[in-house]
Design a protein around this motif. Structure first.
Motif, mmCIF file in Angstrom:
data_model
loop_
_atom_site.group_PDB
_atom_site.id
_atom_site.type_symbol
_atom_site.label_atom_id
_atom_site.label_comp_id
_atom_site.label_asym_id
_atom_site.label_seq_id
_atom_site.Cartn_x
_atom_site.Cartn_y
_atom_site.Cartn_z
ATOM 1 N N GLU A 1 0.837 -1.208 0.000
ATOM 2 C CA GLU A 1 0.000 0.000 0.000
ATOM 3 C C GLU A 1 0.865 1.248 0.000
ATOM 4 O O GLU A 1 0.637 2.189 -0.758
ATOM 5 N N GLU A 2 1.892 1.260 0.826
ATOM 6 C CA GLU A 2 2.782 2.430 0.891
ATOM 7 C C GLU A 2 3.513 2.619 -0.434
ATOM 8 O O GLU A 2 3.618 3.740 -0.943
ATOM 9 N N LEU A 3 4.015 1.528 -0.995
ATOM 10 C CA LEU A 3 4.734 1.589 -2.263
ATOM 11 C C LEU A 3 3.843 2.110 -3.381
ATOM 12 O O LEU A 3 4.224 3.029 -4.112
ATOM 13 N N PHE A 4 2.662 1.552 -3.516
ATOM 14 C CA PHE A 4 1.796 1.971 -4.614
ATOM 15 C C PHE A 4 1.266 3.388 -4.427
ATOM 16 O O PHE A 4 1.036 4.093 -5.404
ATOM 17 N N GLU A 5 1.127 3.824 -3.192
ATOM 18 C CA GLU A 5 0.706 5.207 -2.978
ATOM 19 C C GLU A 5 1.776 6.181 -3.471
ATOM 20 O O GLU A 5 1.473 7.129 -4.195
ATOM 21 N N VAL A 6 3.050 5.935 -3.119
ATOM 22 C CA VAL A 6 4.086 6.870 -3.574
ATOM 23 C C VAL A 6 4.295 6.771 -5.082
ATOM 24 O O VAL A 6 4.633 7.770 -5.727
ATOM 25 N N LEU A 7 4.060 5.592 -5.673
ATOM 26 C CA LEU A 7 4.120 5.480 -7.137
ATOM 27 C C LEU A 7 2.983 6.261 -7.789
ATOM 28 O O LEU A 7 3.179 6.931 -8.808
ATOM 29 N N SER A 8 1.803 6.185 -7.206
ATOM 30 C CA SER A 8 0.667 6.963 -7.724
ATOM 31 C C SER A 8 0.936 8.455 -7.622
ATOM 32 O O SER A 8 0.656 9.213 -8.556
ATOM 33 N N TRP A 9 1.484 8.877 -6.491
ATOM 34 C CA TRP A 9 1.825 10.296 -6.321
ATOM 35 C C TRP A 9 2.841 10.725 -7.375
ATOM 36 O O TRP A 9 2.755 11.820 -7.922
ATOM 37 N N SER A 10 3.799 9.862 -7.657
ATOM 38 C CA SER A 10 4.808 10.172 -8.667
ATOM 39 C C SER A 10 4.169 10.299 -10.046
ATOM 40 O O SER A 10 4.459 11.236 -10.798
ATOM 41 N N GLN A 11 3.294 9.369 -10.386
ATOM 42 C CA GLN A 11 2.607 9.410 -11.673
ATOM 43 C C GLN A 11 1.811 10.705 -11.845
ATOM 44 O O GLN A 11 1.742 11.267 -12.932
ATOM 45 N N LEU A 12 1.238 11.177 -10.759
ATOM 46 C CA LEU A 12 0.423 12.398 -10.804
ATOM 47 C C LEU A 12 1.256 13.674 -10.700
ATOM 48 O O LEU A 12 0.722 14.765 -10.787
#
Length: 192
Positions: A112-123
């Motif tokens: 969850e933590e990993l995918f959240e920071v990846l999503s933030w990066s994508q955005l």
């Protein structure tokens, strides 16, 4: 890069190599004068990284929600401990304190933590490097899933460059230190 947030399992896993790589990463952080930012626990891979950093004379900063976990889980020797009100505040503060992120093997919380920071990066919310330590191929299914996500048209190919996947801690850190964010294209295919 002065501070790296490490996401890691609250268990040590079934292979001794998980612990070995966590400890190797801790040593590497200290030898590169990089401060550890993490969840504040003394157990699991989280605890192994913190123990190694502290034993080598480095700085380990924990961020833990008040009253969510039993008190005996909190690492007693941290350089700093930030107590926050909940998980959202925890992740926001860890991100604010960090110049990059590394995920060690772990469970649902780590994902969850990993995918959240990846999503933030994508955005475009941040442009910090995000790496995964692919110990014994642990994250290979994720890398394959992301490739499939591109093939299925749900993610731009350029977004594969948002995550660095490496088996060796030293090589992962080298890539993070020289990281340049990929040029982002329009995320939404229908708006092209």
């Amino acid at each position: 890069m002065k501070k790296i947030c490490v996401f890691a399992g609250s268990n040590v896993g079934t292979s001794p190599e998980y612990e070995q790589k966590a400890e190797e990463l801790g040593q590497l952080l200290v030898s590169n004068n990089i401060e550890l930012i993490y969840g504040g626990s003394k157990i699991g891979l989280m605890g192994r990284v913190a123990d190694t950093v502290l034993a080598a004379g480095g700085r380990a900063v924990g961020v833990m929600p008040r009253n969510l976990f039993r008190g005996e889980m909190v690492h007693p020797n941290l350089t700093e401990l930030h107590e926050v009100d909940g998980m959202h505040e925890r992740k926001a503060l860890m991100s604010e304190l960090s110049d990059g992120y590394i995920a060690l093997p772990g469970g649902l919380g780590t994902y969850e933590e990993l995918f959240e920071v990846l999503s933030w990066s994508q955005l475009g919310i941040h442009k910090k490097p995000v790496g995964v330590l692919n110990v014994q191929g642990f994250y290979q299914p994720m890398a394959d899933m992301l490739e499939r996500t591109v093939e299925a048209g749900f993610m731009q190919r350029s977004n594969l460059g948002l995550v660095l996947v490496e088996a060796a801690p030293q090589e992962l850190l080298r890539q993070m230190l020289s990281y340049t964010p990929p040029v982002q294209t329009n995320k939404w295919n229908e708006l092209k």
